[in-house]
Design a protein around this motif. Sequence first.
Motif, mmCIF file in Angstrom:
data_model
loop_
_atom_site.group_PDB
_atom_site.id
_atom_site.type_symbol
_atom_site.label_atom_id
_atom_site.label_comp_id
_atom_site.label_asym_id
_atom_site.label_seq_id
_atom_site.Cartn_x
_atom_site.Cartn_y
_atom_site.Cartn_z
ATOM 1 N N ARG A 1 24.700 12.588 35.886
ATOM 2 C CA ARG A 1 23.849 12.149 34.404
ATOM 3 C C ARG A 1 24.463 13.165 33.441
ATOM 4 O O ARG A 1 24.348 14.083 33.070
ATOM 5 C CB ARG A 1 22.447 12.260 34.350
ATOM 6 N N ARG A 2 25.563 12.416 32.590
ATOM 7 C CA ARG A 2 26.367 13.048 31.633
ATOM 8 C C ARG A 2 26.970 12.011 30.913
ATOM 9 O O ARG A 2 27.080 10.889 31.033
ATOM 10 C CB ARG A 2 27.584 14.161 32.107
ATOM 11 N N ARG A 3 27.293 12.641 29.765
ATOM 12 C CA ARG A 3 28.315 11.632 28.619
ATOM 13 C C ARG A 3 29.466 11.230 29.305
ATOM 14 O O ARG A 3 30.173 11.952 29.945
ATOM 15 C CB ARG A 3 28.144 12.138 27.385
ATOM 16 N N GLY A 4 30.039 10.132 28.708
ATOM 17 C CA GLY A 4 31.270 9.749 29.046
ATOM 18 C C GLY A 4 31.304 8.675 30.346
ATOM 19 O O GLY A 4 30.361 8.249 30.536
ATOM 20 N N ARG A 5 32.537 8.306 30.478
ATOM 21 C CA ARG A 5 32.800 7.196 31.784
ATOM 22 C C ARG A 5 32.390 7.980 32.728
ATOM 23 O O ARG A 5 32.556 8.952 33.090
ATOM 24 C CB ARG A 5 34.338 7.003 31.711
ATOM 25 N N LYS A 6 31.914 6.821 33.856
ATOM 26 C CA LYS A 6 31.529 7.294 35.384
ATOM 27 C C LYS A 6 32.976 7.767 35.963
ATOM 28 O O LYS A 6 33.769 7.181 35.582
ATOM 29 C CB LYS A 6 30.636 6.120 35.766
ATOM 30 N N LYS A 7 32.743 8.524 36.978
ATOM 31 C CA LYS A 7 33.624 8.733 37.698
ATOM 32 C C LYS A 7 34.267 7.645 38.439
ATOM 33 O O LYS A 7 33.554 7.171 39.177
ATOM 34 C CB LYS A 7 33.275 10.062 38.767
ATOM 35 N N LYS A 8 35.572 7.615 38.511
ATOM 36 C CA LYS A 8 36.128 6.333 39.327
ATOM 37 C C LYS A 8 36.903 6.684 40.283
ATOM 38 O O LYS A 8 37.178 6.070 41.381
ATOM 39 C CB LYS A 8 37.162 5.671 38.245
ATOM 40 N N PHE A 9 37.637 7.972 40.300
ATOM 41 C CA PHE A 9 38.572 8.190 41.441
ATOM 42 C C PHE A 9 37.950 9.393 42.210
ATOM 43 O O PHE A 9 37.342 10.418 41.726
ATOM 44 C CB PHE A 9 39.878 8.384 41.133
ATOM 45 N N ASP A 10 38.483 9.624 43.560
ATOM 46 C CA ASP A 10 37.810 10.867 44.181
ATOM 47 C C ASP A 10 39.145 11.378 44.769
ATOM 48 O O ASP A 10 39.390 11.748 45.837
ATOM 49 C CB ASP A 10 37.070 10.483 45.293
ATOM 50 N N GLY A 11 40.287 11.772 43.788
ATOM 51 C CA GLY A 11 41.530 12.422 44.242
ATOM 52 C C GLY A 11 42.713 11.541 44.742
ATOM 53 O O GLY A 11 42.326 10.485 45.069
ATOM 54 N N LYS A 12 43.770 12.103 44.995
ATOM 55 C CA LYS A 12 44.982 11.467 45.419
ATOM 56 C C LYS A 12 44.958 11.455 46.973
ATOM 57 O O LYS A 12 44.735 12.241 47.520
ATOM 58 C CB LYS A 12 46.113 12.057 44.719
ATOM 59 N N LYS B 1 45.036 6.337 44.995
ATOM 60 C CA LYS B 1 43.877 7.474 44.742
ATOM 61 C C LYS B 1 42.568 6.765 45.371
ATOM 62 O O LYS B 1 42.505 5.421 45.493
ATOM 63 C CB LYS B 1 43.557 7.195 43.170
ATOM 64 N N TYR B 2 41.950 7.570 45.891
ATOM 65 C CA TYR B 2 40.394 7.097 46.507
ATOM 66 C C TYR B 2 39.724 7.009 45.612
ATOM 67 O O TYR B 2 39.492 7.215 44.330
ATOM 68 C CB TYR B 2 40.044 8.336 47.347
ATOM 69 N N LEU B 3 39.119 5.709 45.606
ATOM 70 C CA LEU B 3 37.769 5.234 44.857
ATOM 71 C C LEU B 3 36.492 6.183 45.175
ATOM 72 O O LEU B 3 36.101 6.423 46.035
ATOM 73 C CB LEU B 3 37.632 3.706 45.010
ATOM 74 N N TYR B 4 35.920 6.444 44.083
ATOM 75 C CA TYR B 4 34.693 7.426 44.014
ATOM 76 C C TYR B 4 33.640 6.560 44.426
ATOM 77 O O TYR B 4 33.394 5.451 43.996
ATOM 78 C CB TYR B 4 34.516 8.184 43.053
ATOM 79 N N THR B 5 32.835 6.846 45.484
ATOM 80 C CA THR B 5 31.865 6.106 45.816
ATOM 81 C C THR B 5 30.292 6.914 45.978
ATOM 82 O O THR B 5 29.240 6.359 46.619
ATOM 83 C CB THR B 5 31.926 5.610 47.521
ATOM 84 N N GLY B 6 30.328 7.892 45.484
ATOM 85 C CA GLY B 6 29.081 8.745 45.574
ATOM 86 C C GLY B 6 28.334 8.547 44.078
ATOM 87 O O GLY B 6 28.810 7.575 43.447
ATOM 88 N N GLU B 7 27.381 9.514 44.102
ATOM 89 C CA GLU B 7 26.331 9.076 42.726
ATOM 90 C C GLU B 7 27.122 9.844 41.729
ATOM 91 O O GLU B 7 27.649 10.618 41.830
ATOM 92 C CB GLU B 7 24.952 9.753 43.143
ATOM 93 N N HIS B 8 26.638 9.104 40.559
ATOM 94 C CA HIS B 8 27.327 9.515 39.369
ATOM 95 C C HIS B 8 26.440 10.543 38.727
ATOM 96 O O HIS B 8 25.114 10.335 38.688
ATOM 97 C CB HIS B 8 27.763 8.328 38.209
#
Length: 229
Positions: free
Chosen positions: A42-53, A33-40
Amino acid sequence: VADGNYAKELIVETVTEHGLPFISRFPHNANLKYLYTGEHSRRRGRKKKFDGKVDFSGLRHFNLVSETSNERVWTQVVWSVQWAREVRAVVIQQIGKKGQAIGYAVLFSTAVTMPAHEVIALYRSRFEIELIFRDAKQFLGSQDVQLRSQPGIEAHWNVVLLTLNLCRLEALRAAEGGQNLVFSLEDMKRRAYNALLAQVILSKLDLSARFEELEHLPSSPLNFGLKAA
């Protein structure tokens, strides 16, 4: 460095626990999986970690490292789902006559900072260890041991590999630094046998003092029977 057949979780974890990077090859259907490197957002829950397969037919987030008429090299730090760790992935594409990708191989290193070309060079050098095993089996008797205890077997293998290392060191010295060195343990054994035979013959003729002259004779009698490199 190991062949793709050894890219198993137990082996990877064992090597990395000793502080060493592990370099090997992924299968074509590796789950990455690609690692997410963009801005997160502002919402509840865990920050986005992946950016697709990772889709090896697209390589949309991979960086082009080099390109020749028959090969392209891409690299990116990705997430291995199988091992739950980041790895440095290196994709080597084979290029056809029309410039299209006709095949690819996926290498990886657990050291994410390792350059792509270093990963390729180390992986391609892995076959050299097979030459060591061949010499140890065929010429030094690594399998000719009747010991059953682990310390005894390990001592036997240590002696075999020590002998092989000393032979390679002698070959390097003879080549004056290793330029254009072609190492053959079979030839070294043949030359040692020739030297022993020459010493026996000269000693019978009371000419032992002239043994050193054999090194400089144009006919090179000590090299009799050696294979042409």
